[in-house]
Structures are given as structure tokens and as C-alpha cells.
Design a protein around this motif. Structure first.
Motif, PDB file in Angstrom:
ATOM      1  N   GLY A 119      52.307  25.519  47.104  1.00 57.09           N
ATOM      2  CA  GLY A 119      52.659  26.222  45.875  1.00 57.09           C
ATOM      3  C   GLY A 119      51.947  27.567  45.812  1.00 57.09           C
ATOM      4  O   GLY A 119      51.374  28.032  46.796  1.00 57.09           O
ATOM      5  N   GLN A 120      51.978  28.178  44.648  1.00 55.87           N
ATOM      6  CA  GLN A 120      51.379  29.491  44.453  1.00 55.87           C
ATOM      7  C   GLN A 120      50.067  29.373  43.671  1.00 55.87           C
ATOM      8  O   GLN A 120      49.917  28.487  42.834  1.00 55.87           O
ATOM      9  CB  GLN A 120      52.344  30.395  43.661  1.00 55.87           C
ATOM     10  CG  GLN A 120      53.534  30.889  44.469  1.00 55.87           C
ATOM     11  CD  GLN A 120      53.185  32.100  45.311  1.00 55.87           C
ATOM     12  OE1 GLN A 120      52.044  32.520  45.395  1.00 55.87           O
ATOM     13  NE2 GLN A 120      54.197  32.654  45.965  1.00 55.87           N
ATOM     14  N   PRO A 121      49.113  30.272  43.951  1.00 62.17           N
ATOM     15  CA  PRO A 121      47.913  30.330  43.105  1.00 62.17           C
ATOM     16  C   PRO A 121      48.313  30.687  41.677  1.00 62.17           C
ATOM     17  O   PRO A 121      49.286  31.413  41.460  1.00 62.17           O
ATOM     18  CB  PRO A 121      47.081  31.449  43.738  1.00 62.17           C
ATOM     19  CG  PRO A 121      47.618  31.590  45.131  1.00 62.17           C
ATOM     20  CD  PRO A 121      49.067  31.244  45.044  1.00 62.17           C
ATOM     21  N   THR A 122      47.558  30.166  40.710  1.00 65.56           N
ATOM     22  CA  THR A 122      47.865  30.441  39.303  1.00 65.56           C
ATOM     23  C   THR A 122      46.584  30.760  38.539  1.00 65.56           C
ATOM     24  O   THR A 122      45.493  30.332  38.920  1.00 65.56           O
ATOM     25  CB  THR A 122      48.538  29.229  38.626  1.00 65.56           C
ATOM     26  OG1 THR A 122      47.667  28.092  38.719  1.00 65.56           O
ATOM     27  CG2 THR A 122      49.860  28.898  39.298  1.00 65.56           C
ATOM     28  N   TRP A 123      46.711  31.518  37.441  1.00 61.24           N
ATOM     29  CA  TRP A 123      45.583  31.742  36.550  1.00 61.24           C
ATOM     30  C   TRP A 123      45.313  30.449  35.790  1.00 61.24           C
ATOM     31  O   TRP A 123      46.234  29.789  35.316  1.00 61.24           O
ATOM     32  CB  TRP A 123      45.906  32.833  35.524  1.00 61.24           C
ATOM     33  CG  TRP A 123      45.942  34.228  36.058  1.00 61.24           C
ATOM     34  CD1 TRP A 123      47.041  35.014  36.223  1.00 61.24           C
ATOM     35  CD2 TRP A 123      44.822  35.001  36.499  1.00 61.24           C
ATOM     36  NE1 TRP A 123      46.679  36.232  36.748  1.00 61.24           N
ATOM     37  CE2 TRP A 123      45.324  36.254  36.926  1.00 61.24           C
ATOM     38  CE3 TRP A 123      43.447  34.755  36.588  1.00 61.24           C
ATOM     39  CZ2 TRP A 123      44.499  37.262  37.421  1.00 61.24           C
ATOM     40  CZ3 TRP A 123      42.624  35.761  37.077  1.00 61.24           C
ATOM     41  CH2 TRP A 123      43.156  36.994  37.485  1.00 61.24           C
ATOM     42  N   ILE A 124      44.038  30.053  35.678  1.00 63.29           N
ATOM     43  CA  ILE A 124      43.710  28.912  34.822  1.00 63.29           C
ATOM     44  C   ILE A 124      42.971  29.383  33.575  1.00 63.29           C
ATOM     45  O   ILE A 124      43.092  28.771  32.522  1.00 63.29           O
ATOM     46  CB  ILE A 124      42.899  27.839  35.577  1.00 63.29           C
ATOM     47  CG1 ILE A 124      41.642  28.424  36.230  1.00 63.29           C
ATOM     48  CG2 ILE A 124      43.762  27.146  36.610  1.00 63.29           C
ATOM     49  CD1 ILE A 124      40.754  27.372  36.869  1.00 63.29           C
ATOM     50  N   ARG A 125      42.214  30.429  33.692  1.00 63.61           N
ATOM     51  CA  ARG A 125      41.615  31.134  32.558  1.00 63.61           C
ATOM     52  C   ARG A 125      40.953  32.383  33.135  1.00 63.61           C
ATOM     53  O   ARG A 125      40.589  32.421  34.301  1.00 63.61           O
ATOM     54  CB  ARG A 125      40.589  30.272  31.807  1.00 63.61           C
ATOM     55  CG  ARG A 125      39.349  29.903  32.603  1.00 63.61           C
ATOM     56  CD  ARG A 125      38.404  29.032  31.776  1.00 63.61           C
ATOM     57  NE  ARG A 125      37.205  28.694  32.502  1.00 63.61           N
ATOM     58  CZ  ARG A 125      37.103  27.685  33.359  1.00 63.61           C
ATOM     59  NH1 ARG A 125      38.154  26.909  33.575  1.00 63.61           N
ATOM     60  NH2 ARG A 125      35.965  27.442  33.988  1.00 63.61           N
ATOM     61  N   SER A 126      40.828  33.380  32.315  1.00 66.26           N
ATOM     62  CA  SER A 126      40.248  34.635  32.795  1.00 66.26           C
ATOM     63  C   SER A 126      38.760  34.449  33.100  1.00 66.26           C
ATOM     64  O   SER A 126      38.027  33.918  32.273  1.00 66.26           O
ATOM     65  CB  SER A 126      40.424  35.718  31.734  1.00 66.26           C
ATOM     66  OG  SER A 126      39.873  36.932  32.166  1.00 66.26           O
ATOM     67  N   PRO A 127      38.299  34.839  34.306  1.00 71.03           N
ATOM     68  CA  PRO A 127      39.053  35.491  35.383  1.00 71.03           C
ATOM     69  C   PRO A 127      39.358  34.534  36.537  1.00 71.03           C
ATOM     70  O   PRO A 127      39.380  34.956  37.684  1.00 71.03           O
ATOM     71  CB  PRO A 127      38.072  36.563  35.818  1.00 71.03           C
ATOM     72  CG  PRO A 127      36.727  35.865  35.719  1.00 71.03           C
ATOM     73  CD  PRO A 127      36.842  34.913  34.556  1.00 71.03           C
ATOM     74  N   LEU A 128      39.505  33.246  36.282  1.00 72.42           N
ATOM     75  CA  LEU A 128      39.622  32.258  37.352  1.00 72.42           C
ATOM     76  C   LEU A 128      41.067  31.985  37.746  1.00 72.42           C
ATOM     77  O   LEU A 128      41.962  31.920  36.893  1.00 72.42           O
ATOM     78  CB  LEU A 128      38.975  30.940  36.940  1.00 72.42           C
ATOM     79  CG  LEU A 128      37.461  30.932  36.733  1.00 72.42           C
ATOM     80  CD1 LEU A 128      36.999  29.546  36.306  1.00 72.42           C
ATOM     81  CD2 LEU A 128      36.747  31.354  38.002  1.00 72.42           C
ATOM     82  N   ILE A 129      41.275  31.819  39.062  1.00 70.48           N
ATOM     83  CA  ILE A 129      42.552  31.347  39.565  1.00 70.48           C
ATOM     84  C   ILE A 129      42.324  29.987  40.225  1.00 70.48           C
ATOM     85  O   ILE A 129      41.183  29.593  40.513  1.00 70.48           O
ATOM     86  CB  ILE A 129      43.173  32.309  40.594  1.00 70.48           C
ATOM     87  CG1 ILE A 129      42.318  32.343  41.884  1.00 70.48           C
ATOM     88  CG2 ILE A 129      43.349  33.697  40.020  1.00 70.48           C
ATOM     89  CD1 ILE A 129      43.033  32.971  43.069  1.00 70.48           C
ATOM     90  N   GLN A 130      43.404  29.272  40.448  1.00 70.83           N
ATOM     91  CA  GLN A 130      43.332  27.993  41.160  1.00 70.83           C
ATOM     92  C   GLN A 130      44.477  27.917  42.146  1.00 70.83           C
ATOM     93  O   GLN A 130      45.591  28.351  41.848  1.00 70.83           O
ATOM     94  CB  GLN A 130      43.425  26.819  40.178  1.00 70.83           C
ATOM     95  CG  GLN A 130      43.271  25.450  40.846  1.00 70.83           C
ATOM     96  CD  GLN A 130      43.336  24.309  39.842  1.00 70.83           C
ATOM     97  OE1 GLN A 130      44.419  23.864  39.486  1.00 70.83           O
ATOM     98  NE2 GLN A 130      42.176  23.867  39.367  1.00 70.83           N
TER      99      GLN A 130
END
Length: 202
Positions: A119-130
């Protein structure tokens, strides 16, 4: 920051202190003092220290700590006071049988291939991606990962299942790693490594 319980893991607690002793001599690097302190208090645990060589003082610093968390906080505060600015300071975490000591200045960079991603990386909360990747053991908290660059340009009309680039690109510092395994499940999502990471700004 010690990311493991203190009492059950023998890292020290107020009623059963570990008595960590810091003896940081003037002009010496803090890495040497950290290694000495952890080796004396936790002789059975390994160490992986990768921090800046600029962290030293012009005077002796001595400290006594009941828990590993107290020691980690002093190290963090002292390193921040020395460098300042956007420097993140020295962090200490325990992963299995190894203390990992890092500050983001000498971290290894692991290249993530587009074909590694699920899948694609996604924002989980600023400034973190997962992002999720095929399960792997070479990514640790504090490491720097590099998400793959674009290979080709897609039009907005392109089908998502045929896209060959990540939504996010560039370097990120790993803040959390979680492995998920479901024995004998044929689904690709049943045997993965989930990674939380923050953009590298320095």
C-alpha cells in the motif's frame, strides 16, 4: 526515553533502584560516559551507541540515578543544552537485549524500495507518517529510512493499482516499529512490518 517497563525488566524502580552512576569527565565525549554507566548497571545487555562526537563538557558531570529512565532524561537534557537549535538530543531505548543510543546525526539510512511497500504511506498525525512493508528486521527506532523516488509520472486518471511511486519521498526518522505475523495466512497484510516515521528536518 526508555520504551520498556522498568520494574519487570530490571531497569530500576524507586523501591528496587539500580544505582546508575554517571562519571562524565571534562573534555570527554558523552558516548564514553553512557557506555560506562550502562555497562556497570546492566552488564548482560548490549549497546548500540551512534551519536554526535561534539557532545562534551568543560567540567566534570557526576550523577546518581535509581532508574534507567532518570538517567536517560539527564542525557537528553544535557545533550540538548550543549547543541541547542533543532537538535533532537540523545535518546536511549531498550530493544530486546540491546540499549540503542541515538541522536539522528549518525544514523544509518535504509533505502525502502517501492516493491517493499504494501500500500501507500499515509499521514497518521502531524508530522508522522506510517507505512507497511514486507516483514524485515533491519529497521530500528532511530534509524533513517529513505522512501523511493518517483520512477515515472502518472496522470490523475491513472489506476491506483498500477502506480509505481510512493506518495511520500525523501528521508524520515523511524519513531516506532511493529511486526505483525499471522501464521499460514495467504494475505500479504498478514506478515508485515509497520513503521511510523517523521520527516528529517536537519
Amino acid at each position: 526515553i526508555i520504551q520498556a517497563g522498568e520494574g519487570p525488566n530490571g531497569l530500576g524502580e524507586l523501591l528496587n533502584p539500580k544505582n546508575l552512576v554517571l562519571n562524565w569527565k571534562a573534555g570527554t565525549q558523552i558516548s564514553d560516559a553512557i557506555k560506562s554507566t550502562l555497562s556497570s548497571a546492566f552488564p548482560k545487555l548490549k549497546q548500540d551507541v551512534a551519536i554526535s562526537s561534539k557532545l562534551s563538557l568543560s567540567y566534570d558531570q557526576v550523577g546518581y540515578f535509581q532508574t534507567a529512565s532518570q538517567f536517560a532524561k539527564l542525557v537528553k537534557d544535557a545533550s540538548l543544552a550543549i547543541v541547542g537549535g533543532t537538535y533532537q538530543g540523545v535518546s536511549i531505548i531498550l530493544t530486546q537485549d540491546t540499549f540503542r543510543v541515538f541522536d539522528g546525526t549518525t544514523a544509518k539510512t535504509t533505502q525502502i524500495k517501492f516493491t517493499d511497500l504494501i500500500g501507500q504511506p499515509t499521514w497518521i498525525r502531524s508530522p508522522l507518517i506510517q507505512f507497511s512493508a514486507v516483514m524485515r528486521s533491519d529497521i530500528h527506532v532511530g534509524d533513517t529510512i529513505k522512501l523511493p523516488p518517483s520512477l515515472a509520472t502518472n496522470t490523475p486518471q491513472g489506476l491506483s493499482q498500477f502506480r509505481d511511486r510512493s506518495v511520500f519521498q525523501g528521508n524520515f526518522q523511524v519513531t516506532q516499529v511493529r511486526h505483525i505475523g499471522n501464521f499460514r495466512m495467504p494475505d500479504g497484510n498478514a506478515w508485515v512490518t509497520n513503521v511510523d516515521a517523521a520527516p528529517v528536518t536537519q
